[in-house]
Write a protein that holds these residues in place. Sequence first.
Motif, short mmCIF file in Angstrom:
data_model
loop_
_atom_site.label_atom_id
_atom_site.label_comp_id
_atom_site.label_asym_id
_atom_site.label_seq_id
_atom_site.Cartn_x
_atom_site.Cartn_y
_atom_site.Cartn_z
N GLY A 93 0.93 -1.03 -0.05
CA GLY A 93 -0.11 -0.01 -0.07
C GLY A 93 0.79 1.32 0.03
O GLY A 93 0.55 2.26 -0.67
N PHE A 94 2.00 1.26 0.61
CA PHE A 94 2.70 2.48 0.54
C PHE A 94 3.37 2.71 -0.38
O PHE A 94 3.67 3.69 -1.08
CB PHE A 94 3.83 2.44 2.00
CG PHE A 94 4.92 3.41 1.82
CD1 PHE A 94 4.61 4.53 2.37
CD2 PHE A 94 6.07 3.35 1.42
CE1 PHE A 94 5.25 5.84 2.58
CE2 PHE A 94 6.95 4.43 1.54
CZ PHE A 94 6.60 5.62 1.99
N LEU A 95 4.08 1.56 -1.33
CA LEU A 95 4.54 1.71 -2.40
C LEU A 95 3.58 2.11 -3.64
O LEU A 95 3.89 2.67 -4.56
CB LEU A 95 5.41 0.62 -2.75
CG LEU A 95 6.78 0.24 -1.85
CD1 LEU A 95 7.29 -1.23 -2.14
CD2 LEU A 95 7.61 1.43 -2.23
N SER A 96 2.45 1.56 -3.54
CA SER A 96 1.62 1.72 -4.79
C SER A 96 0.70 3.06 -4.66
O SER A 96 0.42 3.41 -5.67
CB SER A 96 0.72 0.45 -4.91
OG SER A 96 -0.16 0.41 -3.79
N GLN A 97 0.26 3.37 -3.29
CA GLN A 97 -0.65 4.68 -3.20
C GLN A 97 0.02 5.43 -2.48
O GLN A 97 -0.69 6.34 -1.73
CB GLN A 97 -1.85 4.05 -2.82
CG GLN A 97 -2.59 3.03 -3.69
CD GLN A 97 -3.91 2.66 -3.34
OE1 GLN A 97 -4.51 3.00 -2.22
NE2 GLN A 97 -4.77 1.82 -3.97
N ASP A 98 1.09 5.33 -1.81
CA ASP A 98 1.96 6.43 -0.86
C ASP A 98 0.90 6.78 0.45
O ASP A 98 0.74 7.96 0.52
CB ASP A 98 2.05 7.60 -1.80
CG ASP A 98 3.24 8.60 -0.84
OD1 ASP A 98 3.97 7.99 -0.13
OD2 ASP A 98 3.00 9.70 -1.14
#
Length: 135
Positions: A93-98
């Motif tokens: 989630g952090f890498l794909s949607q910040d």
Amino acid sequence: MNPVRVSGIRIASPLVAGFVWAFIWLGLGTLALSVLLYSSSMQETKLLSWVFGVHGAASLAGGFTSAKRSGKRGWYIGAVTGLLYAVAVVIIGFLSQDIGFDARIGLLGLIAALAGAFGGMLGVNAGSGTNPRRL
């Protein structure tokens, strides 16, 4: 320890097998939520509790699989599987949607660990009863 077969691929590690099955259940739950959103008048803003339910079910399935494969320490193996699942979901989630870090991430970790531990307790006791390691 008997390897798990997923689409012809053999997985020897109980933890990896549980992790794979958790993500398979995540995919199925996401598909079910997508169909629910499409076929009903539900709004995406009302979806948070359903999302946590899907993550809990995925962690339960992963904990069940990993503990059944392990044959011992079900709650521990299940909780570790759930926590690793939660960490992977947060990283994705952090890498794909910040996404940022907030209380929902802690809640996700807690739900995943508890559901994984419960699934692990069920999984370690779901064996055939003739496991030589448990005698």
